[in-house]
Motif scaffolding. Structure first.
Motif, mmCIF file in Angstrom:
data_model
loop_
_atom_site.group_PDB
_atom_site.id
_atom_site.type_symbol
_atom_site.label_atom_id
_atom_site.label_comp_id
_atom_site.label_asym_id
_atom_site.label_seq_id
_atom_site.Cartn_x
_atom_site.Cartn_y
_atom_site.Cartn_z
ATOM 1 N N THR A 22 16.027 176.902 70.047
ATOM 2 C CA THR A 22 16.612 178.184 69.399
ATOM 3 C C THR A 22 17.636 177.080 68.623
ATOM 4 O O THR A 22 17.799 178.414 67.588
ATOM 5 N N SER A 23 18.131 176.164 68.611
ATOM 6 C CA SER A 23 18.904 176.182 67.927
ATOM 7 C C SER A 23 18.508 175.290 67.112
ATOM 8 O O SER A 23 18.714 175.348 65.852
ATOM 9 N N SER A 65 26.984 171.747 65.354
ATOM 10 C CA SER A 65 27.944 172.825 66.107
ATOM 11 C C SER A 65 26.605 173.318 67.050
ATOM 12 O O SER A 65 27.102 174.509 67.263
ATOM 13 N N ALA A 66 25.492 173.011 66.691
ATOM 14 C CA ALA A 66 24.931 173.677 67.832
ATOM 15 C C ALA A 66 25.077 173.642 69.189
ATOM 16 O O ALA A 66 25.252 172.118 69.477
ATOM 17 N N LYS A 67 23.929 173.810 70.243
ATOM 18 C CA LYS A 67 23.696 172.874 71.336
ATOM 19 C C LYS A 67 22.669 173.321 71.515
ATOM 20 O O LYS A 67 21.476 173.864 71.458
ATOM 21 N N TRP A 68 21.944 171.977 72.134
ATOM 22 C CA TRP A 68 21.212 170.946 72.911
ATOM 23 C C TRP A 68 20.861 171.016 73.826
ATOM 24 O O TRP A 68 21.434 170.615 75.073
ATOM 25 N N SER A 69 19.167 170.822 75.000
ATOM 26 C CA SER A 69 18.767 170.880 76.336
ATOM 27 C C SER A 69 19.417 169.314 76.404
ATOM 28 O O SER A 69 19.729 169.338 77.834
ATOM 29 N N ARG A 70 19.497 168.313 75.475
ATOM 30 C CA ARG A 70 19.464 167.268 75.458
ATOM 31 C C ARG A 70 19.791 166.681 74.446
ATOM 32 O O ARG A 70 19.675 166.712 73.123
#
Length: 269
Positions: free
Chosen positions: A7-8, A84-89
């Motif tokens: 998504t990011s 600024s985005a969010k990441w799974s890892r």
């Protein structure tokens, strides 16, 4: 990428597309790759930038302070969007920037009318490496200076390939980012193909396919998969009758050997 990172990446790609429209695409590609390599070499920085608990404004400020004036504005805005985005890892952050660097290079090739050439040249280079173990060893030697590898590639490829191809291969060889050379080339080929929304099929046959055969095969694959398919063809004397097609993880095998193996599997089952 999966879940949150997927998504990011889509959101960062939107920002990238907006700034790339008026950017120097070659510079953008080089800058984004350089930042990905920087994050690989600085695990602490990578973890901090990918930390979902840290405010986006804080991370943006650090990026602008660290990279402002050192990379082009389009690359800076893309990196700001990424941190600024969010990441799974944490590693997905650097992966995203590298992928976008290849997309920028592909767009640069497309703007010059070189996209087909670059795709073919990357594929052919992979086959050259596969057929020359000594060359492969020199290119993957971790003790060899990056500058020496770049010089070797310049001598080997030089003006025989488009500048975009040479740049992509050189970056990959100098900074494989934990992949083997073949895997990296395959990823780059597919990203270049996606610039034209094409799939890539590797076709092996005992004798060269005629232009008419290639057209018919491409038309059949386009009908089957609902998308244009770029054919990378190989002549393999070991192929007996028919041909084989590898498209991503899927294999279509019309060879005599393939049919015999299928019968054997059925009998064994």
């Amino acid at each position: 990428m999966r879940g949150l990172s997927r998504t990011s990446f889509a959101a960062v790609t939107e920002r990238f597309n907006a700034v790339a429209a008026s950017a120097d695409l070659g510079r953008l590609a080089a800058d984004l790759h350089a930042v990905a390599v920087l994050l690989d070499g600085e695990p602490g920085l990578r973890r901090n930038f990918a930390d979902p608990a840290r405010p986006a404004e804080q991370k943006e400020a650090v990026v602008r302070s660290l990279l402002g004036g050192k990379i082009a504005d389009a690359a800076l805005e893309t990196v700001v969007a990424a941190v600024s985005a969010k990441w799974s890892r944490p590693g997905d952050l650097a992966d995203a920037l590298e992928r976008l660097s290849v997309v920028a290079a592909a767009a640069d090739a497309e703007s010059h009318g070189w996209l087909d050439d670059v795709e073919d040249e990357l594929f052919r280079f992979g086959r050259i490496v596969e057929a020359n173990p000594g060359l492969r060893l020199a290119l993957v030697d971790q003790a060899a200076p990056p500058e020496a590898k770049a010089a070797l590639l310049a001598d080997l490829l030089g003006e025989r390939v488009k500048p975009v191809t040479l740049a992509l291969v050189t970056r990959l060889v100098q900074n494989p980012r934990g992949r083997n050379l073949e895997t990296g080339l395959d990823e780059y080929i597919h990203l270049v193909a996606e610039q034209r929304q094409q799939l890539v099929a590797v076709v092996r046959s005992a004798v060269p396919l005629s232009d008419a055969q290639k057209r018919r095969l491409a038309a059949w694959l386009r009908t089957t998969y609902g998308r244009d398919v770029h054919l990378n063809t190989e002549v393999d004397p070991r192929v007996v009758g028919g041909f084989s097609i590898r498209l991503g993880d899927e294999m279509i095998d019309t060879t005599i050997a393939g049919r015999i193996e299928e019968v054997r599997r059925r009998l064994a089952g």
